[in-house]
Design a protein around this motif. Structure first.
Motif, PDB file in Angstrom:
ATOM      1  N   LYS A 114       1.058  -1.263   0.023  1.00 54.54           N
ATOM      2  CA  LYS A 114      -0.122   0.013   0.142  1.00 54.54           C
ATOM      3  C   LYS A 114       1.006   1.142  -0.073  1.00 54.54           C
ATOM      4  O   LYS A 114       0.596   2.159  -0.707  1.00 54.54           O
ATOM      5  N   LEU A 115       1.995   1.224   0.874  1.00 52.74           N
ATOM      6  CA  LEU A 115       2.958   2.345   0.906  1.00 52.74           C
ATOM      7  C   LEU A 115       3.455   2.506  -0.470  1.00 52.74           C
ATOM      8  O   LEU A 115       3.515   3.748  -1.045  1.00 52.74           O
ATOM      9  N   ALA A 116       4.086   1.550  -1.127  1.00 48.77           N
ATOM     10  CA  ALA A 116       4.680   1.631  -2.507  1.00 48.77           C
ATOM     11  C   ALA A 116       3.634   2.021  -3.598  1.00 48.77           C
ATOM     12  O   ALA A 116       3.998   3.189  -4.343  1.00 48.77           O
ATOM     13  N   LEU A 117       2.364   1.794  -3.481  1.00 47.41           N
ATOM     14  CA  LEU A 117       1.649   2.267  -4.448  1.00 47.41           C
ATOM     15  C   LEU A 117       1.090   3.733  -4.283  1.00 47.41           C
ATOM     16  O   LEU A 117       1.038   4.466  -5.273  1.00 47.41           O
ATOM     17  N   ALA A 118       1.078   3.932  -3.020  1.00 43.17           N
ATOM     18  CA  ALA A 118       0.717   5.381  -2.683  1.00 43.17           C
ATOM     19  C   ALA A 118       1.842   6.401  -2.964  1.00 43.17           C
ATOM     20  O   ALA A 118       1.701   7.628  -3.476  1.00 43.17           O
ATOM     21  N   MET A 119       3.291   5.763  -3.047  1.00 41.90           N
ATOM     22  CA  MET A 119       4.498   6.444  -3.270  1.00 41.90           C
ATOM     23  C   MET A 119       4.338   6.762  -4.774  1.00 41.90           C
ATOM     24  O   MET A 119       4.800   7.896  -5.448  1.00 41.90           O
ATOM     25  N   ARG A 120       3.984   5.752  -5.689  1.00 40.54           N
ATOM     26  CA  ARG A 120       3.986   5.706  -7.079  1.00 40.54           C
ATOM     27  C   ARG A 120       2.735   6.643  -7.594  1.00 40.54           C
ATOM     28  O   ARG A 120       3.220   7.516  -8.557  1.00 40.54           O
ATOM     29  N   THR A 121       1.631   6.770  -6.951  1.00 37.54           N
ATOM     30  CA  THR A 121       0.490   7.690  -7.177  1.00 37.54           C
ATOM     31  C   THR A 121       0.960   8.995  -7.164  1.00 37.54           C
ATOM     32  O   THR A 121       0.761  10.050  -7.912  1.00 37.54           O
ATOM     33  N   ALA A 122       1.744   9.286  -5.860  1.00 34.48           N
ATOM     34  CA  ALA A 122       2.190  10.723  -5.420  1.00 34.48           C
ATOM     35  C   ALA A 122       3.231  11.009  -6.564  1.00 34.48           C
ATOM     36  O   ALA A 122       3.268  12.334  -7.000  1.00 34.48           O
ATOM     37  N   GLN A 123       4.138  10.381  -7.222  1.00 36.99           N
ATOM     38  CA  GLN A 123       5.264  10.614  -8.087  1.00 36.99           C
ATOM     39  C   GLN A 123       4.670  10.543  -9.633  1.00 36.99           C
ATOM     40  O   GLN A 123       5.335  10.896 -10.341  1.00 36.99           O
ATOM     41  N   GLY A 124       3.307  10.254  -9.666  1.00 33.85           N
ATOM     42  CA  GLY A 124       2.977  10.234 -11.018  1.00 33.85           C
ATOM     43  C   GLY A 124       3.391   8.964 -11.805  1.00 33.85           C
ATOM     44  O   GLY A 124       3.327   9.232 -13.194  1.00 33.85           O
ATOM     45  N   ASP A 125       3.748   8.079 -11.301  1.00 36.82           N
ATOM     46  CA  ASP A 125       4.414   7.042 -11.669  1.00 36.82           C
ATOM     47  C   ASP A 125       3.628   5.424 -11.936  1.00 36.82           C
ATOM     48  O   ASP A 125       3.888   4.782 -12.509  1.00 36.82           O
ATOM     49  N   VAL A 126       2.470   5.555 -11.153  1.00 34.03           N
ATOM     50  CA  VAL A 126       1.597   4.398 -10.990  1.00 34.03           C
ATOM     51  C   VAL A 126       1.162   3.671 -12.363  1.00 34.03           C
ATOM     52  O   VAL A 126       1.313   2.446 -12.546  1.00 34.03           O
ATOM     53  N   ASP A 127       0.976   4.593 -13.348  1.00 30.69           N
ATOM     54  CA  ASP A 127       0.537   4.208 -14.830  1.00 30.69           C
ATOM     55  C   ASP A 127       1.537   4.363 -15.838  1.00 30.69           C
ATOM     56  O   ASP A 127       1.327   4.668 -17.137  1.00 30.69           O
ATOM     57  N   ALA A 128       2.902   4.486 -15.198  1.00 31.29           N
ATOM     58  CA  ALA A 128       4.179   4.549 -16.154  1.00 31.29           C
ATOM     59  C   ALA A 128       4.875   3.468 -16.180  1.00 31.29           C
ATOM     60  O   ALA A 128       4.646   2.479 -15.050  1.00 31.29           O
TER      61      ALA A 128
END
Length: 268
Positions: A114-128
């Protein structure tokens, strides 16, 4: 002088990563252990964090999960101290895998995921492309927890990103297909699983050649589907090939080799 030493060590870390990409995990781990010591002597903390992340990757490949968790824990502190947010998301993703999946501490792994996904979302990388490993790792943790619908949804999202940004036969797409096969198998959608594994195997072979550990992984999964169909000759053929790859890459006493031997024993 420090800058030159940092650049040299980073280059050697990339060389070690190339060893790992070709399945030479023991050499990669030995080299990275040396580079962790070198990075600590240089004293530049971002490099020390990067070296430990590399060491953890190869320790996982050699089933040394204790070292992997230790290095990730140390890297997390170093990356946080030096503001390396993208690397922190990578570390949280690796913790999800090592702690949650491989060490089967599922609740702890879920918190990391959950932390990893939250960080990816905050960085704009979750769908990169940078986010696909996080999506895939979280999916596998959901699968381990028996949350099949959530796992399938995450993997479909991962596969779509890989196909759009890296192509339908990219290594990431192959990995997502293999993992989707695992979800289909657990859902008793056996023909869907066989097709996913077959496509994954073909893509892994195109990317890595016939003797890579990822090829062994897809072969083992295809062997399982052959067993379910009652085609034990095909299951034996696939299992023998997977075992041969594991013996070369993980060593005769490696954990993955033992698992391949166990799978072949089940066929017999």
């Amino acid at each position: 002088p420090v800058r030159a030493e940092v650049l040299r060590t980073r280059h050697e870390l990339l060389q070690a990563r190339t060893l790992g990409a070709t399945g030479r995990f023991e050499e990669a781990l030995t080299e990275t252990r040396r580079l962790i010591v070198e990075a600590d002597k240089i004293g530049w903390r971002p490099l020390a964090a990067l070296a430990r992340v590399g060491g953890a990757r190869f320790a996982v490949d050699r089933s040394d999960l204790k070292s992997a968790e230790m290095w990730l824990d140390e890297a997390m502190v170093l990356a946080a101290e030096t503001g390396q947010d993208a690397l922190l998301a990578d570390i949280a993703t690796s913790m999800t895998d090592v702690v949650g999946i491989r060490l089967a501490r599922l609740d702890e792994g879920l918190r990391w995921g959950k932390l990893a996904l939250a960080m990816r979302t905050a960085q704009g990388d979750v769908d990169a492309l940078r986010g696909t490993r996080t999506l895939s790792t979280m999916a596998m943790l959901r699968l381990e927890r028996g949350e099949l619908a959530e796992a399938e949804q995450l993997l479909e999202r991962c596969l779509a990103v890989e196909r759009r940004l890296a192509g339908p036969d990219s290594p990431g797409a192959a990995g997502a297909l293999n993992n989707l096969g695992n979800v289909y198998r657990r859902s008793e959608r056996y023909e869907d699983a066989r097709i996913a594994y077959q496509r994954s195997l073909a893509a892994f072979e195109r990317n890595f050649g016939p003797d890579h550990p990822n090829v062994a992984l897809a072969l083992a999964n295809l062997a399982s589907t052959a067993s379910w169909r009652g085609d034990l000759d095909e299951a034996e053929r696939l299992s023998l090939r997977a075992l041969a790859i594991r013996e070369r890459t993980a060593g005769p006493e490696g954990l993955e080799t033992a698992r391949a031997q166990q799978a072949l024993g089940a066929v017999y």
